[in-house]
Design a protein around this motif. Structure first.
Motif, PDB file in Angstrom:
ATOM      1  N   MET A  88       0.832  -1.207   0.000  1.00 29.95           N
ATOM      2  CA  MET A  88       0.000   0.000   0.000  1.00 29.95           C
ATOM      3  C   MET A  88       0.869   1.260   0.000  1.00 29.95           C
ATOM      4  N   ASP A  89       1.972   1.222   0.739  1.00 24.65           N
ATOM      5  CA  ASP A  89       2.836   2.398   0.836  1.00 24.65           C
ATOM      6  C   ASP A  89       3.668   2.608  -0.426  1.00 24.65           C
ATOM      7  N   CYS A  90       4.221   1.519  -0.965  1.00 27.55           N
ATOM      8  CA  CYS A  90       5.183   1.625  -2.070  1.00 27.55           C
ATOM      9  C   CYS A  90       4.551   1.460  -3.442  1.00 27.55           C
ATOM     10  N   GLY A  91       3.360   0.841  -3.491  1.00 28.95           N
ATOM     11  CA  GLY A  91       2.708   0.616  -4.773  1.00 28.95           C
ATOM     12  C   GLY A  91       2.969  -0.794  -5.297  1.00 28.95           C
ATOM     13  N   PHE A  92       1.959  -1.345  -5.969  1.00 29.21           N
ATOM     14  CA  PHE A  92       2.079  -2.697  -6.509  1.00 29.21           C
ATOM     15  C   PHE A  92       3.144  -2.727  -7.606  1.00 29.21           C
ATOM     16  N   GLY A  93       4.044  -3.720  -7.510  1.00 23.09           N
ATOM     17  CA  GLY A  93       5.099  -3.880  -8.498  1.00 23.09           C
ATOM     18  C   GLY A  93       6.443  -3.329  -8.069  1.00 23.09           C
ATOM     19  N   ASN A  94       6.460  -2.462  -7.058  1.00 25.54           N
ATOM     20  CA  ASN A  94       7.728  -1.917  -6.564  1.00 25.54           C
ATOM     21  C   ASN A  94       8.295  -2.851  -5.489  1.00 25.54           C
ATOM     22  N   TRP A  95       8.684  -4.040  -5.916  1.00 22.73           N
ATOM     23  CA  TRP A  95       9.013  -5.096  -4.960  1.00 22.73           C
ATOM     24  C   TRP A  95      10.292  -4.811  -4.192  1.00 22.73           C
ATOM     25  N   GLN A  96      11.248  -4.123  -4.797  1.00 20.62           N
ATOM     26  CA  GLN A  96      12.466  -3.806  -4.070  1.00 20.62           C
ATOM     27  C   GLN A  96      12.178  -2.854  -2.907  1.00 20.62           C
ATOM     28  N   ASP A  97      11.326  -1.865  -3.156  1.00 21.31           N
ATOM     29  CA  ASP A  97      10.951  -0.952  -2.077  1.00 21.31           C
ATOM     30  C   ASP A  97      10.148  -1.672  -1.000  1.00 21.31           C
ATOM     31  N   VAL A  98       9.284  -2.593  -1.448  1.00 16.54           N
ATOM     32  CA  VAL A  98       8.505  -3.375  -0.490  1.00 16.54           C
ATOM     33  C   VAL A  98       9.430  -4.190   0.401  1.00 16.54           C
ATOM     34  N   ALA A  99      10.433  -4.854  -0.216  1.00 17.69           N
ATOM     35  CA  ALA A  99      11.373  -5.657   0.566  1.00 17.69           C
ATOM     36  C   ALA A  99      12.191  -4.794   1.518  1.00 17.69           C
ATOM     37  N   ASN A 100      12.574  -3.605   1.069  1.00 16.21           N
ATOM     38  CA  ASN A 100      13.340  -2.709   1.942  1.00 16.21           C
ATOM     39  C   ASN A 100      12.522  -2.277   3.151  1.00 16.21           C
ATOM     40  N   GLN A 101      11.222  -2.069   2.959  1.00 18.98           N
ATOM     41  CA  GLN A 101      10.375  -1.670   4.078  1.00 18.98           C
ATOM     42  C   GLN A 101      10.128  -2.831   5.031  1.00 18.98           C
ATOM     43  N   MET A 102      10.001  -4.050   4.486  1.00 21.52           N
ATOM     44  CA  MET A 102       9.747  -5.206   5.346  1.00 21.52           C
ATOM     45  C   MET A 102      10.987  -5.621   6.132  1.00 21.52           C
ATOM     46  N   LYS A 107      13.258  -9.300  -2.229  1.00 21.91           N
ATOM     47  CA  LYS A 107      12.376  -8.806  -3.297  1.00 21.91           C
ATOM     48  C   LYS A 107      11.630  -9.959  -3.946  1.00 21.91           C
ATOM     49  N   GLU A 108      12.346 -11.057  -4.270  1.00 21.46           N
ATOM     50  CA  GLU A 108      11.720 -12.196  -4.939  1.00 21.46           C
ATOM     51  C   GLU A 108      10.684 -12.872  -4.038  1.00 21.46           C
ATOM     52  N   GLU A 109      10.992 -12.991  -2.743  1.00 21.00           N
ATOM     53  CA  GLU A 109      10.060 -13.633  -1.811  1.00 21.00           C
ATOM     54  C   GLU A 109       8.782 -12.803  -1.675  1.00 21.00           C
ATOM     55  N   CYS A 110       8.921 -11.504  -1.626  1.00 22.03           N
ATOM     56  CA  CYS A 110       7.734 -10.645  -1.507  1.00 22.03           C
ATOM     57  C   CYS A 110       6.844 -10.769  -2.743  1.00 22.03           C
ATOM     58  N   GLU A 111       7.438 -10.703  -3.926  1.00 16.50           N
ATOM     59  CA  GLU A 111       6.655 -10.782  -5.156  1.00 16.50           C
ATOM     60  C   GLU A 111       5.981 -12.135  -5.289  1.00 16.50           C
ATOM     61  N   LYS A 112       6.733 -13.222  -5.055  1.00 16.74           N
ATOM     62  CA  LYS A 112       6.183 -14.567  -5.205  1.00 16.74           C
ATOM     63  C   LYS A 112       5.041 -14.803  -4.227  1.00 16.74           C
ATOM     64  N   HIS A 113       5.234 -14.399  -2.979  1.00 12.73           N
ATOM     65  CA  HIS A 113       4.207 -14.636  -1.969  1.00 12.73           C
ATOM     66  C   HIS A 113       2.952 -13.804  -2.262  1.00 12.73           C
ATOM     67  N   TYR A 114       3.121 -12.557  -2.633  1.00  9.09           N
ATOM     68  CA  TYR A 114       1.966 -11.689  -2.886  1.00  9.09           C
ATOM     69  C   TYR A 114       1.173 -12.179  -4.092  1.00  9.09           C
TER      70      TYR A 114
END
Length: 382
Positions: A88-102, A107-114
């Motif tokens: 929600m914060d970084c936007g769908f598809g910005n997996w590197q930013d999502v991984a940095n926040q988590m 990055k790959e684990e976040c995208e695959k799981h989502y």
């Protein structure tokens, strides 16, 4: 002891510990016998047997934690919520930013799981659909389904047409600003706690009731917009017809007023001649130099005594003389003067017909006030 999930990663989102008032960090304790509101303790206060009012150290309790799997054995509930918040914060598809926040997943684990559990999961997709349908059914009565099926115009933001449409955004079917837009501000610092006195609790409830009444007024205005389709400007071309008819009515009323003036002097040839010369001066843009004679056989009223009348001290000598001759109390004159000045400033000039539309008194008095303000330079002719 039960292990229950607390779906929030931010400690400030949870109520504080009742023992030390610190932010609760998982795992923490919830008393199963106290509440509502729920009674939470951190592990330190729980281990030293903290007691408060009705809460006793021997009460049954629950361990609050989100350290358990939900959709995947390698993902805890806390990580599931962290992933959703990061998307929600970084936007769908910005997996590197999502991984940095988590911080706990790549990055790959976040995208695959989502993608697996929140996009391609049939059960989850059907649940979302049901929730969406339920929400649409719930809000169907409170939405603004305008009567017209035509798509309203979509002007650019802050354009003249956008302001004419009261900030309505057709793409979102919503308004940039609601009526009473800051009504929620009065509730932002209100917190209901168990220690509130009866008076303080009643005051807080009164504030909430006032807020509800403001929401009802907001919905009432939306209902008016909905029922009458006020947004679609193309449906209101009849406004031009109304303006034309209004102008025609004003002109007819002015003619009737002038006719009534003529009838007052028609039997007195001298007064009639004076009236005609006066009208000629007005039409040519000159100040009328010939005062109107009263009807033959009619005694003129004596000048008004202004002694002791409110507002007299605000008048200059010429204004006092006008009020005496017209027999107009100073307070009323000041009110009429203010209205004519404001309208003249708005329009860049003022016609006698406009002055008569603003001042609902005897037309002869209105003419004298209008002529006086023109002569003294307070207003100008249109």
């Amino acid at each position: 002891m039960d292990r229950l999930g607390s779906f929030s990663n931010d400690p400030s989102d949870k109520p504080p510990c009742r023992g030390c008032s610190s932010y609760l960090m998982e795992p923490y304790i919830k008393c199963a016998e106290c509440g509502p509101p729920p009674f939470f303790l951190c592990l330190q206060c729980f281990t030293r047997g903290f007691e408060y009012k009705k809460h006793q150290s021997d009460h049954t309790y629950e361990i609050m934690t989100s350290d358990f799997p939900v959709l995947d054995p390698s993902w805890t509930a806390q990580e599931e919520m962290a992933l959703l918040e990061a998307v929600m914060d970084c936007g769908f598809g910005n997996w590197q930013d999502v991984a940095n926040q988590m911080c706990t997943k790549t990055k790959e684990e976040c995208e695959k799981h989502y993608m697996k559990h929140f996009i391609n999961n049939p059960l989850f997709a059907s649940t979302l659909l049901n929730l969406k349908q339920a929400e649409e059914a719930k809000t169907a009565d409170t939405a603004i389904p305008f009567l017209s099926t035509d798509d309203p115009p979509r002007p650019t933001f802050d354009s003249l047409l956008s302001r004419d449409m009261a900030g309505y955004m057709p793409a979102r079917a919503d308004f940039i600003e609601e009526f009473d837009n800051y009504a929620e501000w009065d509730l932002r610092d209100i917190d209901f706690v168990e220690d509130d006195s009866d008076i303080l609790h009643a005051l807080k409830m009164a504030v909430v009731d006032i807020y509800h009444s403001r929401l009802k007024e907001r919905q009432r205005r939306k209902k008016i917009i909905r029922d009458h389709g006020l947004i679609n400007l193309r449906k209101f071309q009849c406004a031009r017809t109304y303006d034309h008819l209004k102008k025609t009515r004003e002109e007819e009323r002015l003619k009737r007023t002038m006719l009534s003036e003529v009838l007052q002097y028609i039997q007195d040839s001298s007064a009639c001649q004076q009236w005609l010369r006066r009208q000629a001066d007005i039409d040519s843009g000159l100040s009328p130099s010939i005062p109107m004679a009263s009807n033959s056989g009619r005694r003129s009223a004596p000048p008004l005594n202004l002694t002791g009348l409110p507002g007299t001290e605000k008048l200059n000598e010429k204004e006092k003389e006008l009020c005496q001759m017209v027999r107009l109390v100073p307070g009323a004159y000041l009110e009429y003067k203010s209205a004519l000045l404001n309208e003249c400033n708005k329009q860049g000039g003022l016609r006698l017909a406009q002055a008569r539309a603003l001042i609902k008194i005897d037309v002869n008095k209105t003419r004298k006030i209008y002529d006086f303000l023109i002569r003294e330079g307070y207003i100008t002719k249109a």
